[in-house]
Scaffold this motif. Sequence first.
Motif, PDB file in Angstrom:
ATOM      1  N   GLU A  32      -1.174  45.118  40.465  1.00 16.84           N
ATOM      2  CA  GLU A  32      -0.157  45.389  39.447  1.00 16.84           C
ATOM      3  C   GLU A  32      -0.755  45.489  38.056  1.00 16.84           C
ATOM      4  OE1 GLU A  32       3.302  42.880  39.536  1.00 16.84           O
ATOM      5  OE2 GLU A  32       3.297  42.836  41.736  1.00 16.84           O
ATOM      6  N   LEU A  33      -1.806  44.747  37.820  1.00 11.13           N
ATOM      7  CA  LEU A  33      -2.435  44.683  36.502  1.00 11.13           C
ATOM      8  C   LEU A  33      -3.206  45.959  36.158  1.00 11.13           C
ATOM      9  CD1 LEU A  33      -2.741  42.636  34.199  1.00 11.13           C
ATOM     10  CD2 LEU A  33      -4.791  41.807  35.328  1.00 11.13           C
ATOM     11  N   GLY A  34      -3.759  46.596  37.185  1.00  9.45           N
ATOM     12  CA  GLY A  34      -4.580  47.780  36.948  1.00  9.45           C
ATOM     13  C   GLY A  34      -5.942  47.394  36.410  1.00  9.45           C
ATOM     14  N   SER A  35      -6.487  48.246  35.549  1.00 10.63           N
ATOM     15  CA  SER A  35      -7.795  47.994  34.959  1.00 10.63           C
ATOM     16  C   SER A  35      -7.657  47.939  33.440  1.00 10.63           C
ATOM     17  CB  SER A  35      -8.775  49.104  35.371  1.00 10.63           C
ATOM     18  OG  SER A  35     -10.066  48.798  34.911  1.00 10.63           O
ATOM     19  N   PRO A  36      -7.362  46.745  32.905  1.00 16.60           N
ATOM     20  CA  PRO A  36      -7.139  46.609  31.464  1.00 16.60           C
ATOM     21  C   PRO A  36      -8.363  46.869  30.603  1.00 16.60           C
ATOM     22  CG  PRO A  36      -6.298  44.705  32.651  1.00 16.60           C
ATOM     23  CD  PRO A  36      -7.111  45.507  33.613  1.00 16.60           C
ATOM     24  N   GLY A  37      -9.563  46.838  31.207  1.00 17.58           N
ATOM     25  CA  GLY A  37     -10.766  47.118  30.438  1.00 17.58           C
ATOM     26  C   GLY A  37     -11.260  45.944  29.620  1.00 17.58           C
ATOM     27  N   GLY A  38     -10.996  44.746  30.070  1.00 21.59           N
ATOM     28  CA  GLY A  38     -11.497  43.561  29.385  1.00 21.59           C
ATOM     29  C   GLY A  38     -10.532  42.402  29.482  1.00 21.59           C
ATOM     30  N   ALA A  39     -11.050  41.284  29.925  1.00 20.63           N
ATOM     31  CA  ALA A  39     -10.213  40.111  30.155  1.00 20.63           C
ATOM     32  C   ALA A  39      -9.857  39.362  28.875  1.00 20.63           C
ATOM     33  CB  ALA A  39     -10.923  39.162  31.111  1.00 20.63           C
ATOM     34  N   SER A  40     -10.741  39.359  27.906  1.00 18.92           N
ATOM     35  CA  SER A  40     -10.544  38.511  26.727  1.00 18.92           C
ATOM     36  C   SER A  40      -9.275  38.848  25.960  1.00 18.92           C
ATOM     37  CB  SER A  40     -11.760  38.570  25.814  1.00 18.92           C
ATOM     38  OG  SER A  40     -11.995  39.884  25.375  1.00 18.92           O
ATOM     39  N   LYS A  41      -8.867  40.100  25.967  1.00 24.21           N
ATOM     40  CA  LYS A  41      -7.671  40.467  25.213  1.00 24.21           C
ATOM     41  C   LYS A  41      -6.377  40.049  25.914  1.00 24.21           C
ATOM     42  CE  LYS A  41      -7.798  45.185  27.025  1.00 24.21           C
ATOM     43  NZ  LYS A  41      -8.061  46.571  26.680  1.00 24.21           N
ATOM     44  N   LEU A  42      -6.464  39.668  27.210  1.00 22.91           N
ATOM     45  CA  LEU A  42      -5.260  39.300  27.951  1.00 22.91           C
ATOM     46  C   LEU A  42      -4.981  37.806  27.982  1.00 22.91           C
ATOM     47  CD1 LEU A  42      -5.368  41.624  31.090  1.00 22.91           C
ATOM     48  CD2 LEU A  42      -4.150  41.950  28.941  1.00 22.91           C
ATOM     49  N   GLY A  43      -6.013  36.985  27.915  1.00 22.00           N
ATOM     50  CA  GLY A  43      -5.812  35.546  28.053  1.00 22.00           C
ATOM     51  C   GLY A  43      -5.447  35.203  29.488  1.00 22.00           C
ATOM     52  N   VAL A  44      -4.747  34.093  29.682  1.00 24.50           N
ATOM     53  CA  VAL A  44      -4.374  33.642  31.020  1.00 24.50           C
ATOM     54  C   VAL A  44      -3.254  34.527  31.556  1.00 24.50           C
ATOM     55  CG1 VAL A  44      -3.473  31.732  32.404  1.00 24.50           C
ATOM     56  CG2 VAL A  44      -5.047  31.273  30.518  1.00 24.50           C
ATOM     57  N   ILE A  45      -3.436  34.999  32.758  1.00 26.78           N
ATOM     58  CA  ILE A  45      -2.423  35.799  33.443  1.00 26.78           C
ATOM     59  C   ILE A  45      -1.612  34.800  34.263  1.00 26.78           C
ATOM     60  CG2 ILE A  45      -2.044  37.640  35.124  1.00 26.78           C
ATOM     61  CD1 ILE A  45      -4.929  38.625  34.114  1.00 26.78           C
ATOM     62  N   GLU A  46      -0.331  34.741  34.045  1.00 20.38           N
ATOM     63  CA  GLU A  46       0.494  33.658  34.585  1.00 20.38           C
ATOM     64  C   GLU A  46       0.893  33.832  36.048  1.00 20.38           C
ATOM     65  OE1 GLU A  46       1.149  30.710  33.315  1.00 20.38           O
ATOM     66  OE2 GLU A  46      -0.059  31.199  31.574  1.00 20.38           O
ATOM     67  N   HIS A  47      -0.055  34.232  36.883  1.00 22.48           N
ATOM     68  CA  HIS A  47       0.157  34.254  38.329  1.00 22.48           C
ATOM     69  C   HIS A  47      -1.192  34.172  39.009  1.00 22.48           C
ATOM     70  CE1 HIS A  47      -0.726  38.589  37.902  1.00 22.48           C
ATOM     71  NE2 HIS A  47      -1.079  38.533  39.167  1.00 22.48           N
ATOM     72  N   ASP A  48      -1.155  34.032  40.316  1.00 20.26           N
ATOM     73  CA  ASP A  48      -2.363  34.036  41.133  1.00 20.26           C
ATOM     74  C   ASP A  48      -2.102  34.876  42.365  1.00 20.26           C
ATOM     75  OD1 ASP A  48      -4.543  32.241  40.095  1.00 20.26           O
ATOM     76  OD2 ASP A  48      -2.891  30.816  40.035  1.00 20.26           O
ATOM     77  N   HIS A  49      -3.161  35.253  43.051  1.00 18.84           N
ATOM     78  CA  HIS A  49      -3.013  35.926  44.335  1.00 18.84           C
ATOM     79  C   HIS A  49      -2.335  34.940  45.283  1.00 18.84           C
ATOM     80  CE1 HIS A  49      -4.158  37.431  48.293  1.00 18.84           C
ATOM     81  NE2 HIS A  49      -4.128  38.618  47.704  1.00 18.84           N
ATOM     82  N   PRO A  50      -1.502  35.403  46.214  1.00 19.14           N
ATOM     83  CA  PRO A  50      -0.828  34.496  47.153  1.00 19.14           C
ATOM     84  C   PRO A  50      -1.771  33.568  47.924  1.00 19.14           C
ATOM     85  CG  PRO A  50       0.175  36.666  47.264  1.00 19.14           C
ATOM     86  CD  PRO A  50      -1.021  36.784  46.356  1.00 19.14           C
ATOM     87  N   LEU A  51      -2.973  34.017  48.243  1.00 18.24           N
ATOM     88  CA  LEU A  51      -3.945  33.164  48.933  1.00 18.24           C
ATOM     89  C   LEU A  51      -4.263  31.929  48.100  1.00 18.24           C
ATOM     90  CD1 LEU A  51      -6.087  32.761  51.266  1.00 18.24           C
ATOM     91  CD2 LEU A  51      -7.676  33.954  49.760  1.00 18.24           C
ATOM     92  N   VAL A  52      -4.470  32.129  46.814  1.00 19.82           N
ATOM     93  CA  VAL A  52      -4.777  31.025  45.898  1.00 19.82           C
ATOM     94  C   VAL A  52      -3.528  30.193  45.633  1.00 19.82           C
ATOM     95  CG1 VAL A  52      -5.491  30.471  43.540  1.00 19.82           C
ATOM     96  CG2 VAL A  52      -6.717  32.229  44.839  1.00 19.82           C
TER      97      VAL A  52
END
Length: 108
Positions: free
Chosen positions: A78-98
Amino acid sequence: MTYVIAQPCVDLKDRACVEECPVDCIYEGRRSLYIHPDECVDCGACEPVCPVEAIFYEDDTPAEWQGFYQANVEFFDELGSPGGASKLGVIEHDHPLVAALPPQNREG
């Protein structure tokens, strides 16, 4: 091929790997970190700095944690490829396995 973050990272999220990654491809979910398979350049800088040895080259992931490859891939569906994690911060979900894992006790 890419690197994979497996179960030892769950509920720990040390972030030493994030600091070491030259392309900012390690994203932070609620309980774990995830490597974006399309943004990772396979440099391997993250693997040796992980204090709990949670990062593996895709083909070297232990059998018991093979599902984490798919978890790292599908985390970005769903997130796609934002091109860098630092600009997003914590993403408030996890994969169902986790998300389905019981809390990981880190006390020795």
